[in-house]
Motif scaffolding. Structure first.
Motif, PDB file in Angstrom:
ATOM      1  N   THR A  93       7.261 -28.812  26.354  1.00  0.00           N
ATOM      2  CA  THR A  93       7.452 -30.394  26.650  1.00  0.00           C
ATOM      3  C   THR A  93       7.728 -31.168  25.275  1.00  0.00           C
ATOM      4  N   ARG A  94       8.778 -30.311  23.730  1.00  0.00           N
ATOM      5  CA  ARG A  94       9.038 -31.059  22.589  1.00  0.00           C
ATOM      6  C   ARG A  94      10.262 -31.701  22.883  1.00  0.00           C
ATOM      7  N   THR A  95      10.509 -33.161  22.829  1.00  0.00           N
ATOM      8  CA  THR A  95      11.779 -33.659  23.049  1.00  0.00           C
ATOM      9  C   THR A  95      12.691 -34.203  21.561  1.00  0.00           C
ATOM     10  N   GLY A  96      13.993 -34.129  21.865  1.00  0.00           N
ATOM     11  CA  GLY A  96      14.664 -34.183  20.893  1.00  0.00           C
ATOM     12  C   GLY A  96      16.134 -35.148  21.061  1.00  0.00           C
ATOM     13  N   LEU A  97      16.954 -34.969  20.768  1.00  0.00           N
ATOM     14  CA  LEU A  97      17.865 -35.464  20.595  1.00  0.00           C
ATOM     15  C   LEU A  97      19.387 -34.949  21.213  1.00  0.00           C
ATOM     16  N   VAL A  98      20.199 -35.211  22.137  1.00  0.00           N
ATOM     17  CA  VAL A  98      21.334 -34.757  21.792  1.00  0.00           C
ATOM     18  C   VAL A  98      22.203 -35.453  21.630  1.00  0.00           C
ATOM     19  N   ALA A  99      23.598 -34.944  20.895  1.00  0.00           N
ATOM     20  CA  ALA A  99      24.347 -35.672  20.993  1.00  0.00           C
ATOM     21  C   ALA A  99      26.460 -35.195  21.426  1.00  0.00           C
ATOM     22  N   LEU A 100      26.677 -35.850  22.234  1.00  0.00           N
ATOM     23  CA  LEU A 100      27.554 -35.713  23.081  1.00  0.00           C
ATOM     24  C   LEU A 100      29.538 -35.544  21.728  1.00  0.00           C
ATOM     25  N   CYS A 101      29.635 -34.671  21.386  1.00  0.00           N
ATOM     26  CA  CYS A 101      30.804 -35.352  19.947  1.00  0.00           C
ATOM     27  C   CYS A 101      32.146 -35.115  21.030  1.00  0.00           C
ATOM     28  N   THR A 102      32.905 -36.780  21.099  1.00  0.00           N
ATOM     29  CA  THR A 102      33.949 -36.596  21.373  1.00  0.00           C
ATOM     30  C   THR A 102      34.766 -36.690  20.293  1.00  0.00           C
ATOM     31  N   LEU A 103      36.591 -35.658  21.227  1.00  0.00           N
ATOM     32  CA  LEU A 103      37.871 -36.486  20.321  1.00  0.00           C
ATOM     33  C   LEU A 103      38.500 -37.403  20.972  1.00  0.00           C
TER      34      LEU A 103
END
Length: 106
Positions: A93-103
């Motif tokens: 049930t953990r939550t966090g953050l995802v970063a989509l890194c774009t060029l």
């Protein structure tokens, strides 16, 4: 296992430009500890890249750090713009953050 990435933040809060649309200075680097770094986009987010942008890295953070959509990250030598999404572990049930890194290269 974790990996350190570097955060750069624009000083203006307007995506790296000042009131005259000239480039603004950035603060950084500020090291952030990522839980995992994945090359490219995750399968369920493959269409998130915009025109002329390629999702080069997907970076997972747990817990979520101080990171906004106006920041840039340096991941394995590439300085990238980020798209920020909430992330929930498929196993807990953990939550966090995802970063989509774009060029900006198409």
């Amino acid at each position: 296992m974790s990996e350190t990435v570097q955060r750069y933040r624009p000083t203006t809060g307007r995506g790296g430009v000042d009131d005259l649309d000239d480039p603004a200075p950035w603060t950084g680097p500020a090291p952030l500890r990522a839980r995992a770094v994945e090359p490219g986009p995750p399968r369920d987010r493959a269409i998130r890249g915009r025109n002329g942008e390629t999702i080069a890295w997907t970076v997972y953070f747990l817990p979520a750090p101080d990171l906004t959509g106006e920041d840039e990250l340096v991941v394995r030598g590439d300085r990238c713009r980020v798209q920020i999404l909430d992330w929930r572990s498929p196993y807990t049930t953990r939550t966090g953050l995802v970063a989509l890194c774009t060029l900006g290269r198409g």
